[in-house]
Design a protein around this motif. Structure first.
Motif, mmCIF file in Angstrom:
data_model
loop_
_atom_site.group_PDB
_atom_site.id
_atom_site.type_symbol
_atom_site.label_atom_id
_atom_site.label_comp_id
_atom_site.label_asym_id
_atom_site.label_seq_id
_atom_site.Cartn_x
_atom_site.Cartn_y
_atom_site.Cartn_z
ATOM 1 N N ARG A 153 27.228 -86.716 45.048
ATOM 2 C CA ARG A 153 26.708 -87.062 46.538
ATOM 3 C C ARG A 153 26.028 -86.069 47.212
ATOM 4 O O ARG A 153 25.111 -86.089 47.971
ATOM 5 N N CYS A 154 26.693 -84.924 47.323
ATOM 6 C CA CYS A 154 26.083 -83.861 47.934
ATOM 7 C C CYS A 154 24.760 -83.527 47.470
ATOM 8 O O CYS A 154 23.846 -83.387 48.294
ATOM 9 N N CYS A 155 24.500 -83.399 46.036
ATOM 10 C CA CYS A 155 23.214 -83.064 45.633
ATOM 11 C C CYS A 155 22.245 -84.259 45.882
ATOM 12 O O CYS A 155 21.158 -84.148 46.252
ATOM 13 N N MET A 156 22.573 -85.502 45.857
ATOM 14 C CA MET A 156 21.817 -86.666 46.086
ATOM 15 C C MET A 156 21.354 -86.510 47.461
ATOM 16 O O MET A 156 20.174 -86.875 48.041
ATOM 17 N N GLN A 157 22.129 -85.955 48.344
ATOM 18 C CA GLN A 157 21.815 -86.074 49.819
ATOM 19 C C GLN A 157 20.733 -85.060 50.239
ATOM 20 O O GLN A 157 19.914 -85.276 50.914
ATOM 21 N N ARG A 158 20.936 -84.052 49.470
ATOM 22 C CA ARG A 158 20.009 -82.705 49.860
ATOM 23 C C ARG A 158 18.658 -82.940 49.001
ATOM 24 O O ARG A 158 17.587 -82.566 49.654
ATOM 25 N N TRP A 159 18.911 -83.340 47.751
ATOM 26 C CA TRP A 159 17.554 -83.218 47.029
ATOM 27 C C TRP A 159 17.326 -84.564 46.541
ATOM 28 O O TRP A 159 18.207 -85.012 45.925
ATOM 29 N N PRO A 160 16.092 -85.058 46.428
ATOM 30 C CA PRO A 160 15.729 -86.434 46.103
ATOM 31 C C PRO A 160 15.834 -86.400 44.518
ATOM 32 O O PRO A 160 16.141 -87.418 43.941
ATOM 33 N N VAL A 161 15.313 -85.176 43.983
ATOM 34 C CA VAL A 161 15.257 -85.307 42.565
ATOM 35 C C VAL A 161 16.094 -84.097 41.881
ATOM 36 O O VAL A 161 16.149 -82.870 42.151
#
Lengths: 730, 501
Positions: free
Chosen positions: B133-141
């Motif tokens: 979730r953290c990643c998806m929030q910060r970076w779209p890809v």
């Protein structure tokens, strides 16, 4: 499986053929037209690929009919090949751009290098020429310095200026050239950038297309594979379904059958149940009725009982009253009785003392009586002993007398026989045969052949068999042992030996140890003695029975337990027959001997001995018990004595007596004649003697002129005459 | 929340006793009198709503309450729910996670905000979903596969890369990065930085950049143009395996200046000491950074006898023959498996030295010399080396001005060598005869799987035939991979079926 492989190769060829033209135009993508061409070719290739796929499908269909089994795997294999090719081509297509850029770069580099070299060369040339010019100018400065004339100097200066200007011009020109170059390079750079961005766009486009294409084909292939699998699955399903249905049908049929059976059974059971129910109901009714009747009876009884109870109650009440009165009476009586009891106690005490006294008295009496009894017993025993002694003596006396008489009688008889023989042979000239009667051979008092004890017989048997080796024939002839004739002494012995060997357990161990040093025969004897005592065999008969039993047992080859019982039953009548046979055989002597020729007892297996013994003992027990008391009182049977003696008297039959009488008279007559003749003969003899004496005397006289001769001769002659007379008398 | 939490529990306790009584009485009634329409009036509504929460009673109560139209389970959430909610809300101040039951942990993790400070979450949370979730929030890809399939690793690596990318020396506080070190040291395995910002300059320079030679001038004028020093950071990352650096600036647009793309000697020395100290490093990439011979030699010297290094990539630089010679020395002094010197300026002597090192090397698997200029001399030297080498599988010699003599030698190599699986000779001048010779060589080779001859002036026919041979080889290789026991010819078609079926 070769066709698909070769097909694959063909496809590959096509693929290669197609891919190469694609390569061709796309290499130099500088030209947009070429690129368009490349794309067209690519589309064509794709169409071709699609067509081929359809073909492949068709081929697939063909193959399906050929081989159903590996359809899915085949499809998979094909798809794999196709996809691998597709991926390869795609990557090639994509990397083509990179390669193209690479080569462009190389070209550029080469060109750049060339241009650089030219530029450097040019610059160097320029430097050289400008240096020359500069040198020239600097040289001219020196020249100018020497000019003292301002005109000249100015000229020089102006020329110098011109030169310098030219130099600068040159340089400027160079610079402008280079700048021009730079500008073109810049333009070129911008163009390159544009081209690169185009390339990248193309690359992206191709990649996307490739991805799409690959996705599409992958999907397609997946769908094909799935289809193949689906078809296979369908087939499997249908086949399985068929199987299943068949199984189901069979199952249903069976189920139906079972159901019918079950229904039938249920009906049967129902019928049975109904029957049972009806039966039960009837029974129940019957029982109910019966029970009700019982109840009525019982009620009646109860009523009766109640009545009787009432009656009894009244009676009892009455009785109670009576008893009360009686009780009162009884108390009175009780007191009376108590008093009486006291009195009686007194008397009891007296009586007790008396009783004690009497006990003592009786004890003494008893003692004396027991001593008397003992004495009497002793006396009785002595008496018995004496009686036995006397009996023995009597027996002996009887026997002696008997023997004496018998001897006498036999003497007489023998004399009679002698006489008879003489009469027969001498007088009658007939052959005489000695009459053979049983009583003639009898010695001693007649008895049931005094039972010899078993041991004695044993001894005899053993002794006899021992001797047998030497004088077999003799023993046979004189075997006065009254063995049942079907049993030879030898067999008996063997049986006994066998018995002795097999039933050693019956002998006490102490005895065995004592027996060790003894001789073989004695040893056997003692052993057998012990065994017989253990078995309860006492008499000769028992022994024979035993031997017989053995032999018969052997006749029944494998005697089972039932046969043994039958043997035992056969034992009883066998005894009697034995006795009869004994008599017959005693007369028949040798002929009957071993008529049946009994098989040798060797055939009896040692292991069977114990079984036989057991059977024998079982069989022997009963008769023994009943006979026991009889044996104790051995009363001599004298019924046959008179007969015997009678027989002895009539040993010479009446006919012979008559014959004798006749003969006697005849012989008397003959005797008379003979006596007369004898007398005559004597006379004749005496006369002859006288004659001869006289002749002698005469001769003496004649011969011897001596005178004394005739006296002697006379005497001798007298003597001879008397001797002759005596001879005749005889 | 605390207050709201306390009151219901208390009330529940107090109510439960009352409800017990109620229940017993009502149960008695229910059994005796049967269904009554006035049931709700018997039990006061508030007591009901609380009463359900005393878990044990619920089932027994339900029989009666089922007729109550107002009854609803959703009136008050479960206590555990409330607690979890509370924990989630106060996670920053009071992180409670490990003490919870697994299912509750999962709930908490599902509700945690991805904005929580890393100081709290970094070492506490291992749950992949949270980091996802953290990643998806910060970076779209996000390519999680490039980070070993771990979202947490992905997060920290990209976070760190971001920080480094935007670090401006002498203006940004170095503590910004170093503070993160204790949290990310266990998770970062790879650093891929494609931008190093130079120190801030006075804005009077830009026009100067127009000049063509300003780059070299700037280098001379500004020895202080050093970039961020990785030394401390790399020393702290204990699991670092891959370092991928580009000393340059991205998206500079019209602010382009040559000195933005500088890899100074200072940078070089510091980087050299950094990678020398990092013993876990397996892959080192330094591309597009204007590394010339001297810098390359400095770097490679520091890499000599490195315990773990397996891959070295110095492509798109300015490395010449001396740098190539240094790389050749490195080949014999390390366990290097992949060496990439693509797009440099290596010429024949450099290639010869590489070939010399390659001849007896037993580690190198892949050598990439694309877009150099080794020419036939270097090519021949490499071909000679490959006749003895038994390890190299991939060789890229695209765009190296090679021609027929090299092809002749390579065809001999193809007949002898059994380890090479991929050769790239694209963009050379092999020529028609060279192509034929290569085809001859290919006919005896059974191991080569890829042979790129595009744009190398080879006849189409021979290229096609080579392609055929490659196809056959590929099929055979596949067979070998599927069932290593027997080596059957690839197109017997029985072969492919057996492993499948």
């Amino acid at each position: 499986m070769n066709p698909p492989g070769s097909l694959g190769v063909l496809e590959e060829k096509e693929e290669e053929d197609l891919s190469i033209p694609v390569l061709g135009p796309s290499i130099h993508s500088d030209n947009p037209q070429e690129r368009i061409q490349a794309r067209r070719l690519r589309i064509a290739a794709r169409l071709e690929a699609r067509r081929r796929e359809a073909l492949g499908e068709y081929l697939d269909g063909k193959k399906e009919s050929e081989e159903d089994q590996s359809k899915s795997s085949k499809q998979k294999e094909e798809s794999r090949l196709k996809l691998a090719k597709l991926l390869l081509c795609g990557t090639e297509l994509v990397t083509n751009i990179q390669v193209a850029t690479d080569i462009r770069e190389i070209h550029r580099r080469v060109e750049e290098e060339e241009i650089k070299r030219q530029r450097l060369e040019k610059l160097e040339n320029e430097v050289k020429t400008s240096q020359d010019k500069f040198d020239e100018i600097t040289a001219k400065w020196e020249e100018g310095r020497q000019k003292r004339i301002p005109q000249d100097l100015w000229d020089v200066l102006s020329t110098q200026q011109v030169h310098c200007a030219a130099l600068i011009e040159d340089k400027n020109k160079l610079i402008s050239e280079l700048q021009q170059e730079l500008k073109t390079k810049d333009d070129q750079y911008v163009k390159d950038l544009k081209k690169q961005s185009d390339d990248i766009c193309l690359l992206l486009e191709r990649m996307e297309e490739q991805v799409k294409n690959v996705m599409k084909t992958f999907r397609q292939e997946l769908s094909y594979i799935e289809k193949a699998f689906e078809i296979e699955r369908q087939e499997l399903l249908t086949s399985n379904k068929k199987k299943w249905e068949r199984a189901l049908q069979a199952h249903n049929a069976k189920e139906l059958e079972y159901l019918m059976n079950r229904i039938k059974k249920v009906e049967d059971y129902e019928k049975q149940l109904n029957k049972q129910r009806i039966w039960d109901w009837e029974e129940y009714n019957m029982i109910k009725i019966k029970l009700e009747q019982d109840v009525q009876i019982l009620e009646q009884q109860l009523q009766q009982m109640k009545a009787t109870y009432q009656l009894n109650q009244e009676k009892l009440e009455y009785n109670f009253q009576v008893l009360k009165k009686r009780d009162e009476e009884s108390t009175v009586i009780k007191s009376q009785q108590k008093r009486k009891i006291n009195r009686l106690h007194d008397t009891l005490n007296n009586l007790r003392s008396k009783y004690a006294k009497q006990i003592k008295q009786f004890q003494e009496e008893n003692q004396s009586l027991t001593s008397d009894y003992k004495r009497l017993v002793m006396q009785f025993k002595e008496l018995q002993k004496a009686m036995r002694h006397f009996a023995l003596i009597d027996d002996k006396q009887f026997r002696e007398i008997w023997l004496m008489n018998e001897e006498e009688a036999k003497d007489l008889i023998s004399r009679a026989f002698d006489v008879d023989r003489i009469i027969h042979t001498h007088h009658l000239g007939l052959p005489w045969t000695a009459p053979d009667f049983w009583f003639l051979r009898n010695v001693g008092p007649i008895s049931q052949q005094q039972q010899k004890s078993a041991t004695q017989i044993l001894e005899e048997v053993l002794m006899q068999t021992e001797e047998e080796g030497t004088e077999e024939a003799a023993s046979e002839a004189e075997s006065y042992l009254d063995l049942p004739k079907q049993i030879s002494a030898k067999t008996t012995r063997k049986i006994l030996m066998l018995l002795c060997d097999e039933s050693g357990f019956l002998i006490e161990s102490k005895l065995l140890s004592l027996l060790l040093p003894l001789e073989k025969n004695e040893c056997y004897l003692l052993k057998l003695d012990a065994i017989f005592s253990a078995l309860g065999i006492e008499s000769e008969d028992d022994l024979y029975k035993l031997v017989n039993f053995f032999l018969r047992y052997r006749v029944y080859h494998s005697p089972s337990s039932q046969e043994q019982t039958s043997l035992m039953s056969a034992l009883e009548p066998g005894e009697k027959r034995d006795l009869e046979e004994q008599k017959e055989e005693s007369l028949g002597e040798g002929e009957a001997e071993e008529k049946e020729h009994p098989p040798s007892p060797k055939l009896i297996h040692p292991n069977d001995v114990l079984k036989i013994l057991e059977a024998f003992v079982m069989g022997l027990k009963k008769p023994r018990d009943s006979q026991a008391p009889v044996k104790l009182k051995h009363v001599r049977d004298d019924s046959k004595d008179s007969e015997y003696w009678e027989a002895l008297t009539t040993v010479i039959p009446d006919t012979t007596q008559n014959l004798w009488d006749a003969l006697y008279t005849a012989l008397e007559k003959y005797h008379l004649i003979l006596t007369q003749r004898a007398k005559l003969l004597i006379e004749n003899n005496s006369l002859e003697q006288q004659n001869t004496e006289l002749q002698m005397l005469l001769q003496q006289y004649l011969e011897s002129k001596v005178g004394d001769g005739p006296s002697k001769d006379g005497r001798q002659a007298a003597k001879g005459g008397s001797g002759a007379g005596a001879d005749i008398r005889k | 929340m605390q207050e709201t939490l306390v009151t219901p529990t208390l009330s529940v306790l107090s109510r439960s006793s009352t409800t017990m009584q109620d229940r017993s009485s009502t149960a008695g009634q229910a059994s005796s009198t049967g269904p009554q329409p006035s049931r709700p009036s018997v039990i006061p509504p508030p007591s009901k709503s609380k009463g359900w929460k005393s878990g044990a009673n619920v089932r027994q109560m339900r029989r009666i309450i089922a007729e109550d139209p107002e009854w609803s389970l959703a009136i008050v959430p479960l206590l555990t729910e409330l607690c979890i909610q509370h924990i989630v809300e106060n996670f920053q101040n009071n992180p409670i996670l490990k003490q919870l039951l697994p299912e509750h942990q999962q709930k908490v993790l599902n509700h945690l905000s991805p904005d929580l400070p890393l100081t709290v979450t970094a070492n506490l949370i291992d749950d992949e979903n949270y980091w996802r979730r953290c990643c998806m929030q910060r970076w779209p890809v996000c390519h999680v596969a490039r980070h070993g399939g771990s979202w947490k690793r992905l997060f920290f690596e990209r976070h760190l890369e971001n920080l480094i990318k935007h670090f401006i020396p002498s203006t940004t506080d170095p503590a910004v990065i170093l503070d993160l070190l204790p949290f990310c040291r266990n998770y970062v395995r790879r650093l891929r930085v494609d931008q190093f910002l130079p120190p801030v300059q006075l804005p009077l320079q830009p026009w100067n950049g127009e000049l063509s030679d300003s780059g070299s001038e700037a280098e001379m004028e500004q020895p202080t143009g050093d970039h961020y020093q990785l030394r401390d950071l790399v020393a702290g990352l204990s699991h670092l395996e891959e370092l991928d650096l580009v000393y340059g600036v991205k998206d500079c647009g019209m602010n382009f200046e040559w000195n933005l793309f500088l890899f100074t000697y200072q940078d070089c020395h510091s980087l050299a000491t950094t990678i020398k100290a990092c013993h876990t490093l397996k892959t080192f990439r330094l591309t597009r950074s204007k590394v010339d011979d001297d810098k390359a030699r400095i770097l490679i010297r520091s890499l000599l006898d490195h315990p773990a290094l397996e891959e070295l990539d110095l492509s798109h630089n300015l490395i010449g023959d001396r740098g190539a010679r240094a790389a050749a020395k490195l080949l014999s002094h390390s366990h290097l498996r992949v060496l990439t010197l693509a797009n440099n300026q290596v010429r024949a002597p450099g290639a010869q030295s590489l070939a010399h090192a390659l001849a007896h090397n037993t580690n190198l698997i892949s050598l990439n010399l694309r877009l150099n200029c080794i020419e036939d001399e270097g090519g021949q030297a490499l071909a000679h080396a490959l006749q003895t080498n038994k390890c190299l599988t991939t060789l890229h010699l695209g765009g190296n001005e090679l021609s027929e003599p090299t092809a002749t030698l390579l065809s001999q190599v193809l007949t002898v060598n059994t380890t090479l699986t991929s050769i790239n000779l694209s963009c050379n001048h092999i020529g028609l005869d060279g192509g034929k010779q290569l085809l001859e060589g290919m006919s005896d080779n059974k191991t080569l799987l890829e042979f790129d001859l595009r744009l190398s002036d080879v006849a189409q026919e021979s290229e096609y035939l080579i392609g055929q041979a490659l196809c056959a080889n590929r099929e055979a290789a596949r067979q070998r991979a599927l069932n290593p026991s027997h080596f059957i010819s690839p197109i017997t078609a029985k072969g492919p079926e057996n492993p499948v079926g």
